[in-house]
Design an enzyme around this catalytic site. Structure first.
Site, PDB file in Angstrom:
ATOM      1  N   LYS A 149      16.911 -42.824 -20.133  1.00 46.27           N
ATOM      2  CA  LYS A 149      16.318 -42.759 -21.468  1.00 46.27           C
ATOM      3  C   LYS A 149      15.144 -43.727 -21.632  1.00 46.27           C
ATOM      4  O   LYS A 149      14.948 -44.620 -20.809  1.00 46.27           O
ATOM      5  CB  LYS A 149      17.401 -43.006 -22.528  1.00 46.27           C
ATOM      6  CG  LYS A 149      18.537 -41.961 -22.502  1.00 46.27           C
ATOM      7  CD  LYS A 149      18.056 -40.585 -22.824  1.00 46.27           C
ATOM      8  CE  LYS A 149      18.958 -39.395 -22.600  1.00 46.27           C
ATOM      9  NZ  LYS A 149      20.365 -39.449 -22.587  1.00 46.27           N
TER      10      LYS A 149
HETATM   11  C1  LIG Z   1      21.687 -38.677 -22.941  1.00 45.04           C
HETATM   12  C2  LIG Z   1      22.105 -37.791 -24.032  1.00 45.04           C
HETATM   13  C3  LIG Z   1      23.358 -37.904 -24.666  1.00 45.04           C
HETATM   14  C4  LIG Z   1      24.447 -38.793 -24.157  1.00 45.04           C
HETATM   15  O1  LIG Z   1      24.103 -40.111 -24.069  1.00 45.04           O
HETATM   16  P1  LIG Z   1      24.856 -41.078 -23.019  1.00 45.04           P
HETATM   17  O2  LIG Z   1      24.301 -42.423 -23.345  1.00 45.04           O
HETATM   18  O3  LIG Z   1      24.510 -40.613 -21.651  1.00 45.04           O
HETATM   19  O4  LIG Z   1      26.325 -41.000 -23.284  1.00 45.04           O
HETATM   20  C5  LIG Z   1      23.615 -37.105 -25.758  1.00 45.04           C
HETATM   21  N1  LIG Z   1      22.718 -36.212 -26.207  1.00 45.04           N
HETATM   22  C6  LIG Z   1      21.527 -36.056 -25.615  1.00 45.04           C
HETATM   23  C7  LIG Z   1      20.563 -35.063 -26.182  1.00 45.04           C
HETATM   24  C8  LIG Z   1      21.183 -36.821 -24.507  1.00 45.04           C
HETATM   25  O5  LIG Z   1      20.005 -36.636 -23.901  1.00 45.04           O
END
Ligand SMILES: *Cc1c(COP(=O)(O)O)cnc(C)c1O
Length: 401
Positions: A197
């Site tokens: 992210k």
């Molecule tokens: C990455 C992501 C998640 C989950 O987040 P994590 O930190 O990996 O648990 C949920 N929704 C979307 C759209 C994502 O890209």
């Protein structure tokens, strides 16, 4: 122009060293802060997590922020705190990661999918109302790739029917909708600091809200459901046993993790500028390829793009290979890519549990069959982007129908 042989056909690969899809940019600040925390004697949630919360709420302009251990648990905590109970329905998009739907299901809810607008990849606000039933409790839009959903009509529909608005902003830390920061708009907003992210702590997340009562519920439920007031009384007036107010979760963020987040957040705008530069490079390098559709820059409403994912759509009707083969060929060229996402209505568990079928959501499935996310992080160089584009161009030329 001479058609170079792809590596998959025995040709020379574009890159010798494999380019990872999302290499994070970690600096001395992050490293020194982690070491400082490790030496401090306090490892779990404490001053560093609190500092990250206060920096984060200032950045997204929300009233409150609660740090948690993942984006998935941010969603789970939000769904639970919004009172979703067995049999309740939550309207969301099939063009998202499994975690979005799973967080609803973990609390007994049903994810009710609404199709997307292909340009933005976001849930179509105009299709939401017809999916509302007496069991609908919330709407959960996902801001895809950093493009905010059309929040005004979503909130209007939610208000009319008494629904909670929970936003999945895993891609949208920097995004703005009509000048307003994502994180300050809906009832509850969920962020992810997963390894790929824009702001990363490896694993981590944040929940924001403007409602003080909701903030208290989120905080209490994020750590066992233990009363904060009991803790406060303990420190002020000596020992009083804490009370458990709710069978809560163990979702709190540790200070070790928060140490990384503090410095990632300090670089958030600088890193966005770097990605903007790489984005422009992608656009200018790829614009001549007729079998590739580039991401949109403008929609009917003004927004600030968070530039989380640079996703192209390939046109299979113009190529001799499908998307999956295209992705494998890119890997053979030494380029790591992502698929965001295959539509959730085509996944077996949601078909088994809720009767979804392939063919239910033409917009999401159009994207699902064509999308490829190219590498885009501040760690990358313009040269890396040129390599990716060279590989894409090579495959598009060689496999052109
Ligand atoms: C990455 C992501 C998640 C989950 O987040 P994590 O930190 O990996 O648990 C949920 N929704 C979307 C759209 C994502 O890209």
């Amino acid at each position: 122009m001479k058609k170079d042989l792809p590596a998959a056909e025995g040709g020379k690969r574009t890159r010798k060293d494999f380019l990872l899809f999302a290499p994070p940019l970690i600096g001395k600040g992050e490293i020194n802060e982690v070491v400082d925390t490790l030496k401090s004697g306090w490892l779990t949630s404490g001053p560093k997590a609190e500092k990250l919360e206060s920096l984060f709420k200032k950045y997204v302009k929300s009233g409150f922020a609660v740090a948690v251990n993942s984006g998935t648990n941010a969603l789970s905590l939000a769904v639970n705190s919004a009172g979703i109970a067995p049999g309740d329905e939550v309207i969301t998009t099939p063009m998202t990661f499994s975690a979005t739907a799973n967080a609803i299901i973990h609390h007994g809810g049903k994810p009710v999918f609404v199709d997307i607008d292909v340009d933005s990849r976001n849930i179509r606000a105009d299709l939401i109302e017809r999916k509302i039933t007496e069991r609908t409790k919330a709407v959960l839009p996902v801001h895809f790739a950093g493009i905010p959903c059309d929040m005004d009509p979503i909130i209007e529909t939610a208000k009319k029917h008494g629904l909670t608005v929970i936003e999945d902003a895993a891609h949208a830390i920097e995004s703005k909708y009509r000048g307003r920061k994502i994180g300050s708009i809906g009832d509850i907003t969920c962020f992810s600091f997963y390894a790929t992210k824009n702001v990363t702590t490896g694993e981590g997340g944040m929940v924001t809200t403007n409602d003080p009562e909701m903030a208290e519920t989120l905080r209490i439920r994020s750590i066992h459901g233990i009363s904060k007031s009991a803790w406060k009384r303990y420190s002020a007036e000596g020992f009083k046993p804490y009370d458990t107010l709710y069978p809560g979760f163990k979702f709190n963020m540790t200070d070790i993790v928060a140490s990384v987040g503090i410095h990632q957040l300090k670089s958030v705008e600088k890193n966005l500028k770097k990605r903007e530069k790489l984005w422009k490079r992608y656009n200018s390098n790829l614009k001549g390829i007729d079998s590739v559709i580039l991401p949109v820059e403008k929609l009917a409403y003004p927004f600030r793009h968070g530039r989380h994912l640079y996703t192209i759509l390939i046109k299979p009707e113009m190529l001799k290979i499908d998307r999956n083969r295209f992705v494998n060929c890119l890997k053979d060229e030494g380029i790591g890519v992502g698929i965001q996402y295959t539509a959730l209505n085509t996944h077996s568990v949601y078909q088994k549990m809720f009767g979804y079928r392939t063919g239910d959501f033409p917009g999401a499935e159009f994207v699902s069959e064509r999308t490829i996310s190219l590498p885009l992080t501040p760690k990358l160089t313009v040269g890396d982007v040129d390599d990716v584009c060279e590989a894409v161009a090579k495959l598009a030329a060689y496999y052109r129908r």
